[in-house]
Design a protein around this motif. Structure first.
Motif, PDB file in Angstrom:
ATOM      1  N   UNK A 113       0.803  -1.227   0.000  1.00 61.41           N
ATOM      2  CA  UNK A 113       0.000   0.000   0.000  1.00 61.41           C
ATOM      3  C   UNK A 113       0.834   1.274   0.000  1.00 61.41           C
ATOM      4  N   UNK A 114       2.151   1.159   0.224  1.00 67.00           N
ATOM      5  CA  UNK A 114       3.055   2.310   0.124  1.00 67.00           C
ATOM      6  C   UNK A 114       4.041   2.049  -1.015  1.00 67.00           C
ATOM      7  N   UNK A 115       3.949   2.843  -2.065  1.00 67.52           N
ATOM      8  CA  UNK A 115       4.874   2.713  -3.189  1.00 67.52           C
ATOM      9  C   UNK A 115       6.008   3.715  -3.004  1.00 67.52           C
ATOM     10  N   UNK A 116       7.232   3.220  -2.827  1.00 69.35           N
ATOM     11  CA  UNK A 116       8.419   4.067  -2.715  1.00 69.35           C
ATOM     12  C   UNK A 116       9.174   4.000  -4.047  1.00 69.35           C
ATOM     13  N   UNK A 117       9.221   5.118  -4.761  1.00 70.26           N
ATOM     14  CA  UNK A 117       9.840   5.163  -6.086  1.00 70.26           C
ATOM     15  C   UNK A 117      11.061   6.074  -6.049  1.00 70.26           C
ATOM     16  N   UNK A 118      12.162   5.593  -6.638  1.00 74.50           N
ATOM     17  CA  UNK A 118      13.347   6.443  -6.715  1.00 74.50           C
ATOM     18  C   UNK A 118      13.019   7.680  -7.570  1.00 74.50           C
ATOM     19  N   UNK A 119      13.447   8.847  -7.098  1.00 77.69           N
ATOM     20  CA  UNK A 119      13.029  10.124  -7.688  1.00 77.69           C
ATOM     21  C   UNK A 119      13.259  10.195  -9.196  1.00 77.69           C
ATOM     22  N   UNK A 120      14.369   9.642  -9.656  1.00 76.94           N
ATOM     23  CA  UNK A 120      14.734   9.776 -11.072  1.00 76.94           C
ATOM     24  C   UNK A 120      13.773   9.071 -12.014  1.00 76.94           C
ATOM     25  N   UNK A 121      13.004   8.098 -11.521  1.00 76.61           N
ATOM     26  CA  UNK A 121      12.061   7.376 -12.387  1.00 76.61           C
ATOM     27  C   UNK A 121      10.616   7.579 -11.942  1.00 76.61           C
ATOM     28  N   UNK A 148      19.725  -5.589  -9.657  1.00 77.61           N
ATOM     29  CA  UNK A 148      20.946  -5.961  -8.954  1.00 77.61           C
ATOM     30  C   UNK A 148      20.646  -6.936  -7.816  1.00 77.61           C
ATOM     31  N   UNK A 149      21.165  -8.145  -7.935  1.00 73.89           N
ATOM     32  CA  UNK A 149      20.979  -9.132  -6.875  1.00 73.89           C
ATOM     33  C   UNK A 149      21.608  -8.698  -5.565  1.00 73.89           C
ATOM     34  N   UNK A 150      22.762  -8.041  -5.632  1.00 72.78           N
ATOM     35  CA  UNK A 150      23.428  -7.597  -4.406  1.00 72.78           C
ATOM     36  C   UNK A 150      22.576  -6.572  -3.663  1.00 72.78           C
ATOM     37  N   UNK A 151      21.898  -5.703  -4.418  1.00 70.24           N
ATOM     38  CA  UNK A 151      21.034  -4.710  -3.788  1.00 70.24           C
ATOM     39  C   UNK A 151      19.826  -5.389  -3.140  1.00 70.24           C
ATOM     40  N   UNK A 152      19.279  -6.400  -3.778  1.00 72.65           N
ATOM     41  CA  UNK A 152      18.147  -7.142  -3.209  1.00 72.65           C
ATOM     42  C   UNK A 152      18.542  -7.726  -1.862  1.00 72.65           C
ATOM     43  N   UNK A 168      19.318   4.215  -1.325  1.00 76.83           N
ATOM     44  CA  UNK A 168      18.850   3.000  -0.660  1.00 76.83           C
ATOM     45  C   UNK A 168      18.652   3.201   0.842  1.00 76.83           C
ATOM     46  N   UNK A 169      19.524   3.960   1.466  1.00 71.79           N
ATOM     47  CA  UNK A 169      19.393   4.181   2.910  1.00 71.79           C
ATOM     48  C   UNK A 169      18.099   4.911   3.234  1.00 71.79           C
ATOM     49  N   UNK A 170      17.743   5.889   2.402  1.00 71.85           N
ATOM     50  CA  UNK A 170      16.488   6.616   2.614  1.00 71.85           C
ATOM     51  C   UNK A 170      15.288   5.693   2.400  1.00 71.85           C
ATOM     52  N   UNK A 171      15.379   4.805   1.410  1.00 73.50           N
ATOM     53  CA  UNK A 171      14.290   3.855   1.154  1.00 73.50           C
ATOM     54  C   UNK A 171      14.081   2.942   2.352  1.00 73.50           C
ATOM     55  N   UNK A 172      15.175   2.451   2.939  1.00 74.60           N
ATOM     56  CA  UNK A 172      15.070   1.581   4.111  1.00 74.60           C
ATOM     57  C   UNK A 172      14.449   2.337   5.279  1.00 74.60           C
TER      58      UNK A 172
END
Length: 502
Positions: free
Chosen positions: A294-302, A423-427, A401-405
């Motif tokens: 119910x909360x969509x967090x989208x990176x600003x650039x996209x 990116x698997x490492x990011x997952x 990523x830190x802000x998303x977390x």
């Protein structure tokens, strides 16, 4: 050019509804002790489907007594024999899947393609899976001689009536426990039809008992001194009340409560795939999902690219008759739930968020709400903090990523989350930092009976599904089976295992 879809209704004639239904106690349908009844209504038409007995304290006493009596012989059966009953139930569920799918859509309001293609296959799969565990409990990792607890009180919600029933009843029976189950008052019919499945499978009397009714019946069931285990799925508010009631007792408890999941989309995510996951995450089952994204967090650039694609996709969603195979979004389950969704959506507008919904003609009868998204949402908005439990999506943005977390974890809930990136490492890095019981990667709302489900914080505690789902129904100590009234085991010696602090 948009496709025009001709109506494709599933026939409801396959479901033979009786005018009234009783409680299922000790293998028989029976009236409530005081004769009280209530009506169950189809949320898509407001049509009264049937009259149902309303259980009271006397009925709870009868059902728990029947379960206690049945426990002696049921728990003594070899695991392989119990497994045969579960296999039989699973096969009957498959044979009656079309009937049960139609019934679930009628009583719940969700689209037939969801009940037919998702709910019923998963219901049967859970019984098949736990049938396989019934004779292997010594290898489950819960002690050399795991024993059943006794009588399990199980209370399930209205959003997935049959699926939640299977999550609870299948592991309870596989481990040798007996059950008293209370379905939600707005969706009692599939549980009553399941009672008929139990009789068709030859399940011994009293092993499964089903009490239809309101919250007072559930409270009496939780408080009953002869109940050994409480399993609840529902609101956090009721979960707190249950935790307070059982505190200090020997009852084992699992609670699967609310959620406010973050669905996180990074700038390298496959946008079209992510949009499908976003739509599935929040509009599946009208958003009546505790783990809904119910909360969509989208990176600003996209952000703009994702929102444009999401709005195009939302414009293709079809809202209407749940029995039509073309329907994507069915009816809201009740007038009460519709009022809550409406109030929170209005609060979002009042607090300054921008509301958008595609052009959508809603039926004149029944309870309906269009797929809706809000932009310009901050973490202070109620729509970003409170569980709406409806088809409403709040869109927030992040840069790193830190802000998303930080934003994802900024909630009292902790049930689920989604990550979209190539990116698997990011997952792996994100998943290790998100305080959520289930983290989906490049997908959302994927369930399997072999996989555990549950949360942290105000989303409850304990796990259902998988090997982990056996734990809540087992005690590691070898204890003698007691008749009703001979509770000299766990309770009096203080050897029971309490729940852990979803």
């Amino acid at each position: 050019m948009a496709f025009e879809y001709a109506p494709a209704p599933e026939s409801r004639a396959i479901v033979d509804l009786a005018p009234s239904y009783g409680l299922f106690i000790d293998g028989e349908f029976t009236e409530a002790a005081d004769g009280t009844v209530f009506k169950t209504v189809s949320p898509s038409t407001e049509e009264v489907l049937a009259e149902v007995a309303r259980a009271g304290e006397a009925d709870v006493e009868r059902a728990v007594g029947a379960a206690r009596k049945a426990f002696v012989k049921w728990s003594a059966l070899p695991g392989a024999e119990r497994g045969k009953y579960l296999f039989r139930i699973a096969r009957i569920l498959q044979e009656r899947a079309r009937e049960l799918a139609v019934l679930e859509s009628l009583d719940n309001g969700k689209p037939i393609r969801e009940t037919r293609d998702i709910d019923l296959p998963l219901v049967a799969a859970h019984f098949f899976y736990y049938a396989g565990w019934a004779d292997k409990l010594r290898h489950a990792g819960y002690g050399p001689d795991p024993r059943p607890l006794g009588v399990a009180a199980q209370i399930i919600p209205w959003n997935f009536p049959l699926l939640m029933l299977s999550w609870k009843i299948a592991p309870a029976l596989a481990t040798g426990n007996t059950v008293v189950l209370k379905p939600a008052e707005t969706t009692p019919l599939s549980a009553l039809f399941f009672a008929d499945v139990c009789r068709q499978a030859g399940l011994p009397r009293g092993v499964v008992n089903i009490l239809t009714g309101y919250g007072d019946a559930g409270a009496a069931l939780v408080a009953h001194p002869d109940v050994d285990k409480v399993a609840f799925t529902g609101s956090t508010e009721v979960g707190r009340a249950i935790a307070r009631e059982v505190a200090g007792s020997a009852k084992k408890v699992t609670l699967e409560l609310g959620g406010k999941a973050a669905n996180i989309v990074f700038d390298d995510a496959p946008i079209d795939q992510a949009v499908e996951g976003i739509v599935n995450g929040i509009f599946f089952n009208q958003g009546h999902v505790c783990c809904a994204g119910s909360r969509l967090l989208v990176q600003e650039s996209v952000r703009d690219e994702v929102l444009d694609a999401l709005k195009r996709r939302m414009a293709t969603l079809r809202v209407g008759d749940p029995l039509d195979k073309n329907t994507d979004i069915g009816a809201i389950n009740s007038a009460e739930q519709l009022a809550r969704i409406t109030a929170l959506a209005e609060a979002g507008e009042q607090e300054g968020a921008e509301r958008w919904a595609p052009p959508c003609e809603l039926p004149s009868a029944g309870y309906w709400f269009p797929p809706t998204l809000f932009t310009g949402v901050t973490q202070a908005h109620r729509i970003a903090r409170e569980e709406i439990f409806g088809p409403v999506l709040s869109v927030l943005t992040f840069r790193t990523p830190a802000e998303a977390v930080e934003k994802a974890n900024n909630t009292p809930y902790g049930l689920s989350a989604g990550i979209w990136t190539e990116k698997g490492s990011r997952i792996l890095s994100m998943a290790s930092k998100l305080r959520a019981g289930v983290v989906w990667a490049n997908t959302f709302n994927k369930f399997d009976p072999t996989s555990p489900f549950g949360g942290y914080k105000e989303s409850g505690y304990g796990r259902e599904g998988g090997r982990h789902g056996l734990e809540g129904y087992l005690s590691g100590a070898a204890e003698p089976v007691k008749e009703r009234g001979e509770r000299g085991g766990r309770s009096e010696r203080g050897e029971g295992e309490g729940g852990r602090d979803r």
